[in-house]
Scaffold this active site. Structure first.
Site, PDB file in Angstrom:
ATOM      1  N   ASP A   1       0.839  -1.194   0.000  1.00  0.00           N
ATOM      2  CA  ASP A   1       0.000   0.000   0.000  1.00  0.00           C
ATOM      3  C   ASP A   1       0.873   1.242   0.000  1.00  0.00           C
ATOM      4  O   ASP A   1       1.992   1.222  -0.509  1.00  0.00           O
ATOM      5  CB  ASP A   1      -0.928  -0.027   1.227  1.00  0.00           C
ATOM      6  CG  ASP A   1      -2.214   0.730   0.977  1.00  0.00           C
ATOM      7  OD1 ASP A   1      -2.268   1.933   1.277  1.00  0.00           O
ATOM      8  OD2 ASP A   1      -3.170   0.110   0.480  1.00  0.00           O
TER       9      ASP A   1
ATOM     10  N   HIS B   1      -3.061   6.075   4.197  1.00  0.00           N
ATOM     11  CA  HIS B   1      -3.873   4.932   3.766  1.00  0.00           C
ATOM     12  C   HIS B   1      -3.315   3.617   4.307  1.00  0.00           C
ATOM     13  O   HIS B   1      -4.047   2.798   4.883  1.00  0.00           O
ATOM     14  CB  HIS B   1      -3.915   4.922   2.234  1.00  0.00           C
ATOM     15  CG  HIS B   1      -4.964   4.060   1.621  1.00  0.00           C
ATOM     16  ND1 HIS B   1      -4.724   2.761   1.244  1.00  0.00           N
ATOM     17  CD2 HIS B   1      -6.255   4.308   1.287  1.00  0.00           C
ATOM     18  CE1 HIS B   1      -5.812   2.248   0.694  1.00  0.00           C
ATOM     19  NE2 HIS B   1      -6.765   3.165   0.707  1.00  0.00           N
TER      20      HIS B   1
ATOM     21  N   SER C   1     -11.154  -0.670   0.302  1.00  0.00           N
ATOM     22  CA  SER C   1      -9.773  -0.657   0.812  1.00  0.00           C
ATOM     23  C   SER C   1      -9.714  -1.069   2.272  1.00  0.00           C
ATOM     24  O   SER C   1      -8.712  -1.650   2.715  1.00  0.00           O
ATOM     25  CB  SER C   1      -9.180   0.751   0.685  1.00  0.00           C
ATOM     26  OG  SER C   1      -8.692   1.007  -0.593  1.00  0.00           O
TER      27      SER C   1
END
EC number: 3.4.-.-
Length: 477
Positions: A167, A204, A413
């Protein structure tokens, strides 16, 4: 016509790849992004066949000569894929690339005879997909606990399950968040802009790691910053980066991937196929996000879960809305999505707790759900103005917020690491060392279901997750 947020995200991804001209595909629409002027083929004889066929095809077309077809280096890599230049990437605009489309058509008959794909666009694989989820991260007071809350399973170095997250990288102060005590990996390359404001998609990977650790404290989570540049990477590069990831730390028990792309096909991504072939021979379970297009179109690599060779090694995950009873408006869906988990307004760590940091919203929320749902979905709530706006709209002052650690965020996600954590927690609770067996056991023992677009689907709900009620009169789908 591509919707507003897709164009906004396209522009940001293009800025992160200034040397790679991009187009929307298959035309000026919101299905996927790809590299202009280039196609992919397998190394060796197939690459030569593609090159020769495309050259012959182009010499019969006005304005194109054989000089348009040439190798675009490097010629080979570990993925077994060659990039072939078929046109000038600087020609035309972002609304599709006719030259690439012609190259694909020139091989269509031969692909039918061969029984497999010979040529492909070079797609952009990204965490920033389509126009939803409508929310960017929302600050949450430090006093508010994470959701899901931390399970009470103790950490034991001898039995901890290895989870690899590919990621964005980790925030510099992530260790200030207690749940990330057993997390390691790459640092986020650049957290803030020159004005000290958080950049979009930063945090994230940290947020995802916090979700895994909350559901499954007995894990050793490694976060690799493969997607640091606006959360995007070219398909041919992702295959190579995935090989590098497992070379670096060995094949993990669980690999969590919250990125992907559609490609208009049902047979996978050419650029990552060599990695997927190798994955099939390992013990690793790939848990992959189904994507946020609100579509039934297969999204890769998650959709490998529906292909015969990968049904045991890949688990595709869609998102449920905040009450866990129905699918989130943005979630992809269809038979290729094998499980769903909560994916709206989850709470985890965006940063550590060392220093408050500002964030300016980039996208404006919509007046109504762009998928036609009636509940207060993330397309429209909580409302905010962003820096970007539809051409012709009067610009509004963008909203700025401060993050002090916790955030709420939505998307497949984040449903994905919940399921990765549930697999790891099952392994710990039952002494199971095979993650693929744990996947099968977890799904077989599941008794919860949700409704997604009229279908009843397995709903994997972490025991410490707290549902948030929605307006019962709004309906589900």
């Amino acid at each position: 016509m591509a919707p507003q947020r897709f164009r906004e995200q396209f522009d940001q991804i293009q800025r992160s790849m200034p040397d790679v001209p991009l187009a929307m595909g298959p035309d000026d629409s919101a299905e996927f992004l790809y590299e202009k002027g280039v196609v992919l083929a397998r190394d060796g004889e197939e690459a030569r066949l593609v090159e020769d066929t495309v050259r012959d095809h182009f010499t019969t077309m006005a304005g194109l000569t054989s000089d348009h077809v040439r190798r675009a280096g490097p010629e080979t890599n570990r993925t077994g894929i060659t990039r072939i230049r078929v046109g000038d990437p600087g020609e035309g605009d972002s609304g599709g690339d006719p030259t690439v489309a012609h190259a694909l058509r020139s091989l269509r008959t031969m692909e039918g005879r061969a029984g497999r794909r010979l040529i492909s666009r070079n797609h952009v694989v990204s965490i920033a997909v389509n126009a939803c989820p409508g929310d960017e991260p929302v600050p949450v007071p430090i006093s508010e606990p994470p959701n899901p809350a931390a399970a009470e399973t103790p950490y034991d170095a001898g039995t901890a399950v290895g989870v690899l997250v590919v990621d964005t990288g980790l925030m510099h102060d992530y260790r200030a968040y207690p749940l990330l005590a057993h997390t390691d990996g790459d640092a986020q390359v650049r957290e803030c802009d020159d004005d000290g404001v958080l950049q979009q998609y930063v945090g994230h990977g940290t947020f995802i790691a916090g979700l895994v650790a909350a559901v499954a404290p007995n894990t050793e989570v490694t976060v690799l910053g493969t997607l640091n540049d606006a959360g995007a990477i070219l398909e041919c590069d992702l295959g190579e980066k995935l090989f590098e990831a497992v070379d670096r730390g060995g094949w993990p028990e669980v690999l969590s991937l919250s990125a992907g792309t559609s490609n208009g096909r049902a047979d996978g991504l050419l650029g990552v196929h060599a990695f997927m072939e190798e994955l099939r021979e390992q013990r690793t379970l790939l848990v992959a996000a189904a994507g946020n297009n609100g579509s039934a179109t297969p999204f890769w690599p998650a959709a490998y879960a529906d292909l015969p060779g990968w049904r045991k090694s890949v688990l595709s995950v869609g998102a449920l809305r905040s009450d866990g009873e129905f699918g989130a408006c943005f979630s992809n869906h269809g038979g290729w999505v094998k499980a769903y988990a909560p994916g709206e307004r989850l709470t985890s760590a965006l940063t550590g707790f060392a220093t408050p940091v500002p964030y300016v919203y980039q996208h404006s929320t919509y007046d109504a759900c762009r998928y036609g749902f009636a509940y207060a979905c993330t397309c429209q709530y909580p409302p905010h103005n962003g820096v970007l706006s539809e051409p012709g709209d009067a610009p509004a002052k963008p909203d700025q917020v401060m993050f002090e650690g916790h955030a709420q965020w939505s998307g497949t996600s984040f449903a994905t690491p919940l399921v990765a954590g549930l697999v790891a927690a099952h392994m710990t609770a039952h002494g199971e060392r095979n993650p693929r067996a744990a996947r099968a056991q977890l799904l077989a023992a599941n008794t919860e279901y949700a409704e997604v677009r009229g279908a009843h689907v397995p709903a994997l709900l972490p025991p410490t997750w707290r549902p948030v009620p929605v307006d019962p009169s709004a309906g589900g789908s």
